[in-house]
Design a protein around this motif. Structure first.
Motif, PDB file in Angstrom:
ATOM      1  N   SER A  25     -33.810 -35.586  19.349  1.00  0.00           N
ATOM      2  CA  SER A  25     -34.176 -35.239  20.719  1.00  0.00           C
ATOM      3  C   SER A  25     -32.964 -34.677  21.457  1.00  0.00           C
ATOM      4  O   SER A  25     -31.821 -34.802  21.011  1.00  0.00           O
ATOM      5  N   ALA A  26     -33.220 -34.082  22.597  1.00  0.00           N
ATOM      6  CA  ALA A  26     -32.145 -33.581  23.445  1.00  0.00           C
ATOM      7  C   ALA A  26     -31.201 -34.718  23.831  1.00  0.00           C
ATOM      8  O   ALA A  26     -29.988 -34.529  23.897  1.00  0.00           O
ATOM      9  N   ALA A  27     -31.743 -35.907  24.052  1.00  0.00           N
ATOM     10  CA  ALA A  27     -30.912 -37.061  24.410  1.00  0.00           C
ATOM     11  C   ALA A  27     -29.986 -37.437  23.255  1.00  0.00           C
ATOM     12  O   ALA A  27     -28.800 -37.733  23.471  1.00  0.00           O
ATOM     13  N   GLU A  28     -30.506 -37.435  22.031  1.00  0.00           N
ATOM     14  CA  GLU A  28     -29.688 -37.765  20.868  1.00  0.00           C
ATOM     15  C   GLU A  28     -28.602 -36.702  20.649  1.00  0.00           C
ATOM     16  O   GLU A  28     -27.462 -37.029  20.334  1.00  0.00           O
ATOM     17  N   LEU A  29     -28.949 -35.446  20.840  1.00  0.00           N
ATOM     18  CA  LEU A  29     -27.966 -34.366  20.698  1.00  0.00           C
ATOM     19  C   LEU A  29     -26.919 -34.412  21.806  1.00  0.00           C
ATOM     20  O   LEU A  29     -25.737 -34.166  21.569  1.00  0.00           O
ATOM     21  N   SER A  30     -27.350 -34.736  23.013  1.00  0.00           N
ATOM     22  CA  SER A  30     -26.428 -34.854  24.130  1.00  0.00           C
ATOM     23  C   SER A  30     -25.401 -35.950  23.854  1.00  0.00           C
ATOM     24  O   SER A  30     -24.208 -35.776  24.101  1.00  0.00           O
ATOM     25  N   TRP A  31     -25.872 -37.078  23.317  1.00  0.00           N
ATOM     26  CA  TRP A  31     -24.980 -38.174  22.959  1.00  0.00           C
ATOM     27  C   TRP A  31     -23.965 -37.713  21.919  1.00  0.00           C
ATOM     28  O   TRP A  31     -22.772 -38.015  22.022  1.00  0.00           O
ATOM     29  N   LEU A  43     -29.765 -33.347  30.004  1.00  0.00           N
ATOM     30  CA  LEU A  43     -30.838 -33.096  29.038  1.00  0.00           C
ATOM     31  C   LEU A  43     -31.433 -31.710  29.226  1.00  0.00           C
ATOM     32  O   LEU A  43     -31.764 -31.022  28.256  1.00  0.00           O
ATOM     33  N   GLN A  44     -31.526 -31.280  30.480  1.00  0.00           N
ATOM     34  CA  GLN A  44     -32.051 -29.949  30.769  1.00  0.00           C
ATOM     35  C   GLN A  44     -31.136 -28.858  30.201  1.00  0.00           C
ATOM     36  O   GLN A  44     -31.617 -27.857  29.680  1.00  0.00           O
ATOM     37  N   GLU A  45     -29.822 -29.061  30.299  1.00  0.00           N
ATOM     38  CA  GLU A  45     -28.877 -28.086  29.755  1.00  0.00           C
ATOM     39  C   GLU A  45     -28.970 -28.009  28.230  1.00  0.00           C
ATOM     40  O   GLU A  45     -28.937 -26.915  27.654  1.00  0.00           O
ATOM     41  N   VAL A  46     -29.106 -29.160  27.590  1.00  0.00           N
ATOM     42  CA  VAL A  46     -29.238 -29.181  26.131  1.00  0.00           C
ATOM     43  C   VAL A  46     -30.529 -28.482  25.714  1.00  0.00           C
ATOM     44  O   VAL A  46     -30.521 -27.618  24.836  1.00  0.00           O
ATOM     45  N   GLU A  47     -31.635 -28.849  26.356  1.00  0.00           N
ATOM     46  CA  GLU A  47     -32.919 -28.220  26.026  1.00  0.00           C
ATOM     47  C   GLU A  47     -32.885 -26.722  26.278  1.00  0.00           C
ATOM     48  O   GLU A  47     -33.403 -25.939  25.481  1.00  0.00           O
ATOM     49  N   SER A  48     -32.261 -26.311  27.356  1.00  0.00           N
ATOM     50  CA  SER A  48     -32.179 -24.897  27.686  1.00  0.00           C
ATOM     51  C   SER A  48     -31.375 -24.132  26.635  1.00  0.00           C
ATOM     52  O   SER A  48     -31.766 -23.042  26.212  1.00  0.00           O
ATOM     53  N   SER A  49     -30.265 -24.699  26.211  1.00  0.00           N
ATOM     54  CA  SER A  49     -29.444 -24.008  25.222  1.00  0.00           C
ATOM     55  C   SER A  49     -30.106 -23.985  23.844  1.00  0.00           C
ATOM     56  O   SER A  49     -29.901 -23.045  23.081  1.00  0.00           O
ATOM     57  N   LEU A  50     -30.908 -24.998  23.531  1.00  0.00           N
ATOM     58  CA  LEU A  50     -31.615 -25.040  22.247  1.00  0.00           C
ATOM     59  C   LEU A  50     -32.912 -24.235  22.274  1.00  0.00           C
ATOM     60  O   LEU A  50     -33.392 -23.787  21.237  1.00  0.00           O
ATOM     61  N   GLY A  51     -33.488 -24.109  23.456  1.00  0.00           N
ATOM     62  CA  GLY A  51     -34.781 -23.447  23.574  1.00  0.00           C
ATOM     63  C   GLY A  51     -35.932 -24.368  23.232  1.00  0.00           C
ATOM     64  O   GLY A  51     -37.076 -23.931  23.098  1.00  0.00           O
TER      65      GLY A  51
END
Length: 99
Positions: A25-31, A43-51
């Motif tokens: 998840s975006a949370a796991e990647l953010s961590w 989380l929004q920045e991670v999701e945005s960069s991943l698409g």
């Protein structure tokens, strides 16, 4: 940053996948990003960069490849298809040390 073997990346992926659903998840990647680089992304920045909001293992491999190329001089090596590393010492790899 040194290049990790596919087996190492698989182990890292499984460690990060806390709920065992086969997705990061975006949370796991953010961590992960915060742990290895000390950089905090929402989380929004991670999701945005991943698409997207999560990655499967193949997408995680592409993500790893993209961050290793960004971190170097543009001449970073990719993980070979056979998953064999060309002399990377585990103690030199930030991701391996994290796990």
């Amino acid at each position: 940053m040194c290049v990790l073997k596919t087996n190492d990346l698989k182990r890292i992926f499984q460690e990060l996948d806390k709920n065992g659903d086969g997705l990061l998840s975006a949370a796991e990647l953010s961590w992960l990003l915060e742990s290895i680089g000390g950089v905090h992304f929402s989380l929004q920045e991670v999701e945005s960069s991943l698409g997207k909001s999560c990655l499967n293992f193949d997408e995680f491999l592409l993500f790893y490849d993209s961050i290793t190329k960004q971190g170097g001089d543009g001449n970073s090596e990719a993980v070979p298809a056979d998953g064999q590393d060309q002399g990377c010492k585990k103690e030199d790899c930030d991701l391996v040390e994290a796990f």
